[in-house]
Write an enzyme that holds these catalytic residues in place. Structure first.
Site, PDB file in Angstrom:
ATOM      1  CG  HIS A 114      41.696 -46.995  19.860  1.00  0.00           C
ATOM      2  ND1 HIS A 114      42.916 -46.512  19.449  1.00  0.00           N
ATOM      3  CD2 HIS A 114      40.877 -45.920  19.872  1.00  0.00           C
ATOM      4  CE1 HIS A 114      42.830 -45.216  19.218  1.00  0.00           C
ATOM      5  NE2 HIS A 114      41.596 -44.829  19.460  1.00  0.00           N
TER       6      HIS A 114
ATOM      7  CB  ALA B   6      39.465 -27.057  20.191  1.00  0.00           C
ATOM      8  N   GLY B   7      38.916 -24.261  18.728  1.00  0.00           N
ATOM      9  CA  GLY B   7      38.985 -22.812  18.784  1.00  0.00           C
ATOM     10  C   GLY B   7      37.686 -22.123  18.430  1.00  0.00           C
TER      11      GLY B   7
ATOM     12  CB  SER C 272      37.082 -34.810  20.562  1.00  0.00           C
ATOM     13  OG  SER C 272      38.124 -35.251  19.730  1.00  0.00           O
ATOM     14  N   PRO C 273      36.761 -33.361  23.995  1.00  0.00           N
ATOM     15  CG  PRO C 273      37.789 -32.769  26.001  1.00  0.00           C
ATOM     16  CD  PRO C 273      37.958 -33.660  24.808  1.00  0.00           C
ATOM     17  CG  LEU C 274      38.201 -28.480  24.701  1.00  0.00           C
ATOM     18  CD1 LEU C 274      39.533 -27.760  24.762  1.00  0.00           C
ATOM     19  CD2 LEU C 274      37.189 -27.843  25.647  1.00  0.00           C
ATOM     20  N   GLY C 275      35.614 -30.412  21.058  1.00  0.00           N
ATOM     21  CA  GLY C 275      35.107 -30.464  19.696  1.00  0.00           C
ATOM     22  C   GLY C 275      36.075 -30.981  18.665  1.00  0.00           C
ATOM     23  N   GLY C 276      37.297 -31.322  19.081  1.00  0.00           N
ATOM     24  CA  GLY C 276      38.257 -31.852  18.125  1.00  0.00           C
ATOM     25  C   GLY C 276      39.329 -30.840  17.764  1.00  0.00           C
TER      26      GLY C 276
ATOM     27  CE1 TYR D  83      44.792 -41.758  18.840  1.00  0.00           C
ATOM     28  CE2 TYR D  83      45.728 -41.082  20.945  1.00  0.00           C
ATOM     29  CZ  TYR D  83      44.634 -41.455  20.182  1.00  0.00           C
ATOM     30  OH  TYR D  83      43.396 -41.520  20.759  1.00  0.00           O
TER      31      TYR D  83
END
Length: 285
Positions: free
Chosen positions: A127, A215-216, A207-211, A53
């Site tokens: 990874h 996410a927004g 990425s549980p919210l879509g990345g 990262y």
């Protein structure tokens, strides 16, 4: 803060995915440190990172170094389980490459130990599978690191059911976590989630919210999440995490964040109780 277990370690039911604070588009260090401190203030005791990262080839481990600095500057820093990863690399040209060789993973682990400033890494994860290296060799390196006391828990990421079973066998039943992509838009890891439930292995959706970039848009892309969020007076993102938590006691989502307010909202998902009907609607969405 509600808790769950990764191996024998009790952690917050929601973790912090720290990747957005070190890759392209990252915020300045002050905001990143504030985000990590906000996570700790909200009761989070799990932070996920990786040596890959970073942006430039000259800053490998940027995210690990950032986390170490943030934890050193907070009274609850010592309570955090830091989960890092090795085997994925960024040459600096925007691409991602892989090296799953035992030699590389052991060298990468040593480097992560130095950056994090610890004697043993809390959770060390392979990874991503390297098609050029037998999976047995890669996971065998984790087994050696466990036996040597360099890592306290071993995990794998981006694995299929057969790899999960194989890794658990190689580790003599000590596979503590599986980190796979899982979100309302990406549900193909349901078999892995169910297998982890059956084996008692923690499942960490990344990425549980879509990345980072999507996410927004979760509510606009998935109407049932928006509708149920409105009914509860909360964000669709909070509904999403509560939905995941309800799937199994082994699930520990690690939503990414680079702003204090977003990780605070994610942390609050542990207190959102969805009805069986709402969960069924979200499952079918």
């Amino acid at each position: 803060m509600h808790t769950r277990r990764i191996g024998a370690v009790e952690v917050s039911a929601i973790g912090l995915g720290a990747m957005p604070m070190s890759i392209e588009g990252r915020p300045d260090e002050a905001r990143s440190l504030a985000t990590i401190h906000a996570a700790l203030d909200a009761g989070l005791t799990l932070i996920d990172t990786a040596d890959a990262y970073h942006v430039g080839a000259d800053e490998v481990g940027h995210n690990e170094t950032l986390i170490a600095k943030a934890l050193a500057g907070h009274e609850r820093g010592a309570d955090v389980l830091v989960a890092t990863k090795g085997g994925h690399l960024r040459p600096g040209d925007g691409s991602w490459t892989r090296d799953g060789s035992a030699r590389h993973l052991k060298e990468a682990c040593e480097a992560s130990l130095r950056r994090l400033g610890v004697e043993a890494i809390g959770l060390y994860q392979f990874h991503r599978p390297d098609p050029r290296v037998p999976y047995e060799e890669s996971v065998g390196a984790l087994r050696d690191l466990l036996d040597e006391g360099k890592i306290r828990l071993a995990g794998i990421s981006n694995a299929d059911p057969e790899q999960i079973k194989l890794a658990n066998d190689i580790l003599d039943g000590r596979l503590a976590a599986v980190q796979n992509q899982f979100s309302p838009a990406f549900r193909s890891s349901e078999p892995e989630l169910r297998l982890c439930h059956d084996l008692g292995i923690a499942f960490l959706p990344w990425s549980p919210l879509g990345g980072i970039s999507r996410a927004g848009e979760l509510g606009s892309a998935h109407a049932p999440f928006a509708r149920i969020a409105e009914a509860h007076g909360v964000s669709p993102q909070r509904v999403c995490l509560a939905w995941m938590l309800a799937k199994s006691e082994t699930v520990v989502p690690i939503p990414g964040a680079s702003r204090p307010e977003t990780i605070r909202d994610s942390a609050a998902a542990v207190d959102l109780v969805l009805t069986p009907g709402e969960l069924a609607e979200l499952d079918a969405a």
